[in-house]
Scaffold this active site. Structure first.
Site, PDB file in Angstrom:
ATOM      1  N   ARG A  47     -10.179 -11.540   2.084  1.00 28.90           N
ATOM      2  CA  ARG A  47     -11.031 -12.584   1.521  1.00 28.90           C
ATOM      3  C   ARG A  47     -10.385 -13.964   1.619  1.00 28.90           C
ATOM      4  NH1 ARG A  47     -11.213  -9.477  -4.145  1.00 28.90           N
ATOM      5  NH2 ARG A  47     -11.074  -7.756  -2.661  1.00 28.90           N
TER       6      ARG A  47
ATOM      7  N   LYS B 278       0.845  -1.198   0.000  1.00 30.81           N
ATOM      8  CA  LYS B 278       0.000   0.000   0.000  1.00 30.81           C
ATOM      9  C   LYS B 278       0.884   1.254   0.000  1.00 30.81           C
ATOM     10  CE  LYS B 278      -3.961  -1.782   2.615  1.00 30.81           C
ATOM     11  NZ  LYS B 278      -4.966  -1.632   1.558  1.00 30.81           N
TER      12      LYS B 278
HETATM   13  N1  BES Z   1      -8.063  -3.728   4.388  1.00 30.94           N
HETATM   14  C1  BES Z   1      -8.273  -3.334   3.058  1.00 30.94           C
HETATM   15  C2  BES Z   1      -9.596  -2.607   2.827  1.00 30.94           C
HETATM   16  C3  BES Z   1      -9.811  -1.291   3.519  1.00 30.94           C
HETATM   17  C4  BES Z   1      -9.733  -0.120   2.807  1.00 30.94           C
HETATM   18  C5  BES Z   1     -10.162  -1.227   4.851  1.00 30.94           C
HETATM   19  C6  BES Z   1      -9.969   1.085   3.427  1.00 30.94           C
HETATM   20  C7  BES Z   1     -10.398  -0.023   5.479  1.00 30.94           C
HETATM   21  C8  BES Z   1     -10.307   1.140   4.761  1.00 30.94           C
HETATM   22  C9  BES Z   1      -8.249  -4.545   2.128  1.00 30.94           C
HETATM   23  O1  BES Z   1      -7.517  -5.631   2.539  1.00 30.94           O
HETATM   24  C10 BES Z   1      -7.651  -4.071   0.873  1.00 30.94           C
HETATM   25  O2  BES Z   1      -6.492  -3.795   0.854  1.00 30.94           O
HETATM   26  N2  BES Z   1      -8.462  -3.958  -0.140  1.00 30.94           N
HETATM   27  C11 BES Z   1      -8.013  -3.492  -1.394  1.00 30.94           C
HETATM   28  C12 BES Z   1      -8.343  -4.559  -2.373  1.00 30.94           C
HETATM   29  C13 BES Z   1      -7.737  -4.347  -3.699  1.00 30.94           C
HETATM   30  C14 BES Z   1      -6.321  -4.806  -3.736  1.00 30.94           C
HETATM   31  C15 BES Z   1      -8.511  -5.152  -4.649  1.00 30.94           C
HETATM   32  C16 BES Z   1      -8.784  -2.216  -1.697  1.00 30.94           C
HETATM   33  O3  BES Z   1      -9.987  -2.203  -1.467  1.00 30.94           O
HETATM   34  O4  BES Z   1      -8.167  -1.251  -2.107  1.00 30.94           O
HETATM   35 ZN    ZN Z   2      -5.460  -5.495   1.852  1.00 37.26          ZN
END
Ligand code: BES
Ligand code: ZN
Ligand code: ZN
Length: 490
Positions: free
Chosen positions: A343, A269
């Site tokens: 997931r 990230k």
């Molecule tokens: N933990 C994140 C989702 C999230 C985003 C939680 C904002 C709280 C606030 C999740 O594991 C994630 O990283 N999701 C990604 C998925 C993407 C790689 C498809 C996302 O939603 O950006």
């Molecule tokens: Zn994630």
């Protein structure tokens, strides 16, 4: 803090809160308020408008009266919030011996649920976010052992229950807020396990916390893959509450995402928002709290909470985009993006839940996608289910307690996005669209077509702006919603 209820105000109580809504302003008997508390004149009443959160303090000869504005429409979530703000922000007016009148203002005995909200809010005001500050913050008047809240009303079992519940919810909410607010170095997967163990001991709930070896023996490939880059071993936590008296009417399965920190893994990230990712176990916190709460309230259902827990870190053995992994269900998964990790661990949790417990109703709660946050913002969690009856029951429960949900579709066309050439499914859709829905379709693949399953994507609501902190902080979202839903079950 102890809670008492009676029509006569004990002489020790010199501070009394009178909640008044804007709509009731004309019918309130201010003369009686003045008489009962020795207020000299009635000038004060012209200044007070009853606006949401308005506070007016009047010093009488026998008591200090706090008029508290409730705004126009008295609904559960607003009452809770107003009382929480009073308790937190107007603390200098409060006292460890506090009265709350159900006879002078707009709250009365006919709506015990609103009393519950008020007490829930008053207790939540005790919550402090600065657990790791070395300088002790000033103690809240209610946290004193001797503190007493006196409800001015005719005592009856319904009011007693409402006040007891308000306090009971606040206690568990604060415990799970501590968990979500904790930095990841203070909440390793074993710590979540210990939280569950301690709760189990306190409330007599059988708890199992599996270690890495057991997780390997069971073949939880999703959880193990996400954990590969981590220094800290994963845990798999099971809390299994069953009612003490009589047979459980139903079995409810709850699965929570317990990612103690989400760096994204090798699909790293950006740094700007990364500190928020300590809250990536908000689903786990809601699930663990809900099982504790079900036990506290002795609900007539078996409530099983399952939490797969790990952090998602970068290490020399991290799983990689293009890897194909196994899962508990036996289905294989192609990894496209290591940041779509929630997931993967939920897949194991859901298939385990179905296989081991065959729950009548199964819910999972997860801070799963940024996509759902972009769709619904911070005001509702995403609700994903094909079962319209279950959908409506959950929507209603959420509305009743102000933990709102909004449904998004689960049509099978979305599943096509998740088809992999090399494995049974891939963990990220082909095109960058409908990310919350395709994530839900991924989870569905591991539910064995369970007919009463719903997925709640709480990414936008578990950790939010609040009046009590400069940055976002834990909300305890989901706990009240789950319990309200359970109470609505037939
Ligand atoms: N933990 C994140 C989702 C999230 C985003 C939680 C904002 C709280 C606030 C999740 O594991 C994630 O990283 N999701 C990604 C998925 C993407 C790689 C498809 C996302 O939603 O950006
Ligand atoms: Zn994630
Ligand atoms: Zn995540």
């Amino acid at each position: 803090m102890n809670i008492g209820i009676s029509k006569n105000l004990p002489s020790t109580i010199k501070t009394i809160v009178i909640p008044i809504s804007e709509t009731d302003l004309k019918t309130i008997d201010f003369q009686k308020i003045a008489q009962d508390f020795g207020l000299n004149d009635l000038f004060f009443k012209d200044d007070f408008k009853g606006e949401l959160g308005e506070v007016q303090v009047i010093y009488g000869s026998t008591a200090k009266v706090i008029l508290l504005g409730l705004g126009k429409k008295m609904v559960f979530a607003k009452i809770l919030k107003v009382f929480r703000i009073l308790s937190k922000k107007q603390v200098k007016f409060l006292s460890p011996k506090l009265g709350l009148s159900l006879v002078h203002g707009s709250l009365n005995e006919t709506e015990p649920k609103l009393l519950e909200a008020a007490i829930n809010g008053l207790f939540l005001g005790i919550y402090k976010i600065g657990r790791f500050k070395t300088k002790e913050a000033e103690a809240h008047p209610f946290s004193n052992e001797e503190a007493q809240l006196h409800i001015l009303a005719d005592d009856n079992p319904t009011l007693q229950q409402a006040s007891h519940n308000g306090k009971a919810f606040a206690t568990t909410q604060m415990k799970i807020m501590d968990l979500v607010n904790a930095p990841s170095n203070k909440k390793l997967p074993v710590d979540l396990g210990n939280w569950a163990r301690n709760s189990g001991e306190e409330w007599d709930i059988p708890v199992e916390v599996w270690d890495k070896q057991k997780i390997e023996e069971e073949g939880m490939g999703g959880l193990l893959a996400v954990n590969q880059g981590s220094y800290h071993p994963p845990t798999f936590i099971i809390m299994d509450y069953q009612p003490k008296s009589g047979e459980a009417k139903k079995t409810i399965g709850l699965v929570g995402k317990g990612v103690t920190f989400d760096t994204g893994g090798l699909s790293l990230k950006p740094s700007a928002g990364m500190p928020l990712m300590k809250s990536d176990m908000g689903g786990a916190a809601a699930v663990l709290g809900a099982v504790e709460m079900a036990a506290k309230l002795q609900l007539p259902y078996r409530v099983v909470g399952v939490v797969p827990s790990t952090d998602n870190s970068v290490g020399s053995n991290s799983f990689k985009p293009s890897d194909v992994i196994n899962s508990y269900s036996g289905k294989t998964i192609e990894i496209i993006d290591t940041d779509a990790e929630g997931r993967l661990i939920l897949a194991d949790g859901l298939s385990y839940m179905v296989k081991k417990y065959q729950p009548d109703v199964m819910l999972d709660l997860a801070t799963l996608t940024g996509s759902t946050v972009r769709t619904l913002g911070y005001h509702a969690a995403g609700l994903f289910t094909k079962n319209y009856e279950l959908r409506d029951a959950l929507l209603e429960a959420g509305d009743a307690v102000g933990e709102r949900l909004w449904p998004l579709p689960m049509w099978d066309e979305y599943h096509e996005e998740m088809q992999s050439d090399v494995a049974d499914i891939k963990n990220l859709g082909t095109r960058p669209m409908a990310g919350g829905i395709t994530a839900a379709k991924f989870l569905e693949f591991f539910t064995e077509e369970h007919e009463q399953w719903a997925h709640l994507d709480i990414a936008g609501v578990a950790f939010a702006d609040a009046e009590f902190s400069k940055q976002k902080s834990a909300t305890a979202y989901g706990l009240r919603l789950i319990i309200e839903f359970l109470k609505s079950l037939k």
